[in-house]
Design an enzyme around this catalytic site. Structure first.
Site, PDB file in Angstrom:
ATOM      1  N   CYS A 165       8.978   2.310  -5.364  1.00 29.99           N
ATOM      2  CA  CYS A 165       7.881   1.937  -6.257  1.00 29.99           C
ATOM      3  C   CYS A 165       6.529   2.454  -5.798  1.00 29.99           C
ATOM      4  O   CYS A 165       5.538   2.330  -6.524  1.00 29.99           O
ATOM      5  CB  CYS A 165       7.843   0.417  -6.409  1.00 29.99           C
ATOM      6  SG  CYS A 165       9.430  -0.254  -6.947  1.00 29.99           S
ATOM      7  N   HIS A 305      -0.208  -4.939  -5.936  1.00 32.30           N
ATOM      8  CA  HIS A 305       1.167  -4.596  -6.282  1.00 32.30           C
ATOM      9  C   HIS A 305       1.733  -5.711  -7.149  1.00 32.30           C
ATOM     10  O   HIS A 305       2.417  -5.438  -8.137  1.00 32.30           O
ATOM     11  CB  HIS A 305       1.986  -4.410  -5.008  1.00 32.30           C
ATOM     12  CG  HIS A 305       3.389  -3.948  -5.250  1.00 32.30           C
ATOM     13  ND1 HIS A 305       3.671  -2.788  -5.943  1.00 32.30           N
ATOM     14  CD2 HIS A 305       4.575  -4.479  -4.892  1.00 32.30           C
ATOM     15  CE1 HIS A 305       4.982  -2.633  -6.003  1.00 32.30           C
ATOM     16  NE2 HIS A 305       5.556  -3.640  -5.386  1.00 32.30           N
ATOM     17  N   GLU A 316       1.214 -10.341  -0.006  1.00 31.51           N
ATOM     18  CA  GLU A 316       0.112  -9.427  -0.310  1.00 31.51           C
ATOM     19  C   GLU A 316      -1.232 -10.137  -0.286  1.00 31.51           C
ATOM     20  O   GLU A 316      -2.216  -9.616   0.258  1.00 31.51           O
ATOM     21  CB  GLU A 316       0.329  -8.759  -1.666  1.00 31.51           C
ATOM     22  CG  GLU A 316      -0.727  -7.718  -1.990  1.00 31.51           C
ATOM     23  CD  GLU A 316      -0.460  -6.948  -3.276  1.00 31.51           C
ATOM     24  OE1 GLU A 316      -1.208  -5.978  -3.542  1.00 31.51           O
ATOM     25  OE2 GLU A 316       0.491  -7.310  -4.004  1.00 31.51           O
ATOM     26  N   LYS A 337       0.684  -5.675 -13.696  1.00 31.73           N
ATOM     27  CA  LYS A 337       2.121  -5.798 -13.964  1.00 31.73           C
ATOM     28  C   LYS A 337       2.423  -7.035 -14.811  1.00 31.73           C
ATOM     29  O   LYS A 337       3.498  -7.124 -15.412  1.00 31.73           O
ATOM     30  CB  LYS A 337       2.910  -5.871 -12.657  1.00 31.73           C
ATOM     31  CG  LYS A 337       3.045  -4.545 -11.922  1.00 31.73           C
ATOM     32  CD  LYS A 337       3.977  -4.677 -10.723  1.00 31.73           C
ATOM     33  CE  LYS A 337       4.126  -3.370  -9.962  1.00 31.73           C
ATOM     34  NZ  LYS A 337       2.923  -3.050  -9.170  1.00 31.73           N
ATOM     35  N   HIS A 342       7.035  -3.934 -14.275  1.00 33.94           N
ATOM     36  CA  HIS A 342       7.058  -3.079 -13.079  1.00 33.94           C
ATOM     37  C   HIS A 342       7.638  -1.724 -13.442  1.00 33.94           C
ATOM     38  O   HIS A 342       8.834  -1.607 -13.721  1.00 33.94           O
ATOM     39  CB  HIS A 342       7.883  -3.759 -11.990  1.00 33.94           C
ATOM     40  CG  HIS A 342       7.741  -3.128 -10.643  1.00 33.94           C
ATOM     41  ND1 HIS A 342       7.041  -1.966 -10.432  1.00 33.94           N
ATOM     42  CD2 HIS A 342       8.216  -3.501  -9.417  1.00 33.94           C
ATOM     43  CE1 HIS A 342       7.091  -1.657  -9.157  1.00 33.94           C
ATOM     44  NE2 HIS A 342       7.789  -2.574  -8.516  1.00 33.94           N
ATOM     45  N   PHE A 403      10.560  -0.584  -2.102  1.00 32.93           N
ATOM     46  CA  PHE A 403      11.740  -0.907  -1.299  1.00 32.93           C
ATOM     47  C   PHE A 403      11.866   0.112  -0.163  1.00 32.93           C
ATOM     48  O   PHE A 403      11.663   1.313  -0.365  1.00 32.93           O
ATOM     49  CB  PHE A 403      13.004  -0.863  -2.158  1.00 32.93           C
ATOM     50  CG  PHE A 403      13.179  -2.040  -3.089  1.00 32.93           C
ATOM     51  CD1 PHE A 403      12.358  -3.149  -3.029  1.00 32.93           C
ATOM     52  CD2 PHE A 403      14.201  -2.037  -4.034  1.00 32.93           C
ATOM     53  CE1 PHE A 403      12.531  -4.230  -3.879  1.00 32.93           C
ATOM     54  CE2 PHE A 403      14.382  -3.105  -4.895  1.00 32.93           C
ATOM     55  CZ  PHE A 403      13.547  -4.199  -4.810  1.00 32.93           C
TER      56      PHE A 403
END
Length: 416
Positions: A165, A305, A316, A337, A342, A403
């Site tokens: 991502c 994110h 985060e 998002k 996403h 990831f």
């Protein structure tokens, strides 16, 4: 060596809340949700039945039937967004040095639908390997920038970054450094993804990564909310034209923002889970600030994110509090998002564009769908909940993580 300045001179977007930049910004500022029941395939046997698909997309509106059949949707999206960005930039393609014009693109997966369909067709047959001759060219992740360069004749650096991502953010940072170091005058950059497929939804669903709110898909993406239960898969593309400042100024280009710096780091912790204290996230933002020559108190807005996962959002925000300290409550923090879902390998580009547009319009888009306070989140942080907030944004930071522990961070500032 004196690094060259790099600016953004063109934008293009194809998203679940708008099929061009103008529509995308309208969706962002109004707090529009792109999440809805899946229409691409029968979801009867699937646990998750919704996603953030593009709305009203028909490849034949952009490509003739023969050309469209040669392109996976992720490559179609890349061509459409990059075409909008190139036109927006006002570049005269007959005058620029095409050997000094590159394409650096991000894709976390690439042609997943193509791969899925070819394997399913083979499995349904008699065992004879009758594969489409376009199978491999349609599937490989690097084909998107390849097609962009072929269409426009750009002969500078041409490749794809793949870091889950974080892919599009990595691409933008690579483009930044390519121009900074003097290898190119112009780079088309960004990312695209088209993973709303049987394989994509099935795979992420098996990981328990997706929200399962089938009864209320429009509000399922709810970053920072105590009741969040996973992300909503999205699709689309974002494209930016990065250009050396003097090159842009010489041709009288409109300049959206300067790319002040970029940072990278690794969690080195877990395949899919973030470090609970956000250690890698702390480092990536510190690296980005250092690269930009900025202090924490210079930052006005952060597009996080913020995927709407129980672990990721908290980690985060802990990292933001640690890096920005007493200044953190003065920053408008948001997660777009909540509206787009996403977009995986396209997320970094689509969200960078949101940050740039927030600067241009002095308006920070909201984090929608928030109803319940999470006691694990610092209550002094301004998460821009449910409604856009007006403010002067001179410096905006965009976070993107993937990831594998990949972290990327980009800082944009108003040109001076």
């Amino acid at each position: 060596m004196q690094l060259k300045r790099v600016v953004v001179t063109g934008l293009g977007a194809l998203t679940p809340i708008g099929n061009n930049i103008e529509e995308y910004w309208e969706g962002l500022k109004s707090g529009k949700s792109g999440s809805a029941p899946v229409t691409y395939y029968d979801t009867e046997k699937f646990k998750v039945k919704f996603a953030c698909e593009l709305k009203g997309y028909n490849s034949e509106d952009y490509f003739d039937r023969k050309e469209g059949r040669k392109l996976d949707r992720f490559a179609q999206y890349a061509l459409i967004a990059s075409d909008e960005a190139i036109k927006d930039s006002g570049l005269d393609l007959d005058k620029i040095d095409k050997f000094r014009t590159g394409v650096i693109w991000g894709a976390g997966i690439g042609g997943l639908e193509t791969f899925q369909n070819e394997v399913l067709n083979f499995a349904a047959g008699d065992g004879t390997p009758r594969f489409n001759p376009f199978f491999i060219p349609k599937m490989i992740a690097d084909i998107a920038p390849g097609n962009i360069s072929i269409k426009y004749g750009f002969m500078g650096p041409n490749y794809t970054t793949v870091s889950a991502c974080a892919s599009a953010a990595n691409a933008i940072i690579d483009a930044l450094n390519t121009i900074r170091l003097g290898y190119c005058d112009v780079v088309v950059t960004g990312g695209s993804e088209a993973a709303v497929t049987i394989a994509g939804m099935g795979g992420f669903g098996a990981m328990h990564a997706l929200s399962t709110r089938n009864d209320e898909p429009e509000t399922a993406s709810r970053p920072f909310d105590a009741t969040r239960d996973g992300f909503v898969l999205g699709e689309g593309a974002g494209a930016l034209i990065l250009e050396e400042y003097e090159h842009a100024k010489a041709r009288g280009a409109k300049i959206y923002a300067e790319v002040a710096g970029g940072g990278l780091s690794s969690d080195a912790y877990h395949m899919t889970a973030p470090h609970p204290e956000g250690t890698g996230v702390v480092r990536v933002m510190e690296n980005c600030l250092k690269d930009a020559g900025m202090k924490p108190e210079d930052v006005d807005a952060i597009n996080t994110h913020g995927t709407s996962t129980p672990l990721g959002d908290v980690a985060e925000l802990k990292a933001i509090s640690k890096v920005f300290g007493k200044h953190a409550p003065n920053i408008n923090i948001n997660s777009t998002k909540s509206m787009t879902g996403h977009l995986l390998g396209a997320a970094g580009a689509v969200e960078a564009i949101a940050s740039i547009l927030a600067m241009e319009h002095s308006l920070v888009p909201p984090t929608i769908n928030h109803t319940t306070v999470d006691e694990n989140i610092d209550p002094t942080l301004n998460l821009t909940l449910n409604k856009a907030q007006k403010r002067e944004v001179n410096v905006a930071l965009s976070n993107t993580f993937g990831f594998g522990g990949h972290n990327a961070c980009i800082i944009f500032k108003k040109i001076s």
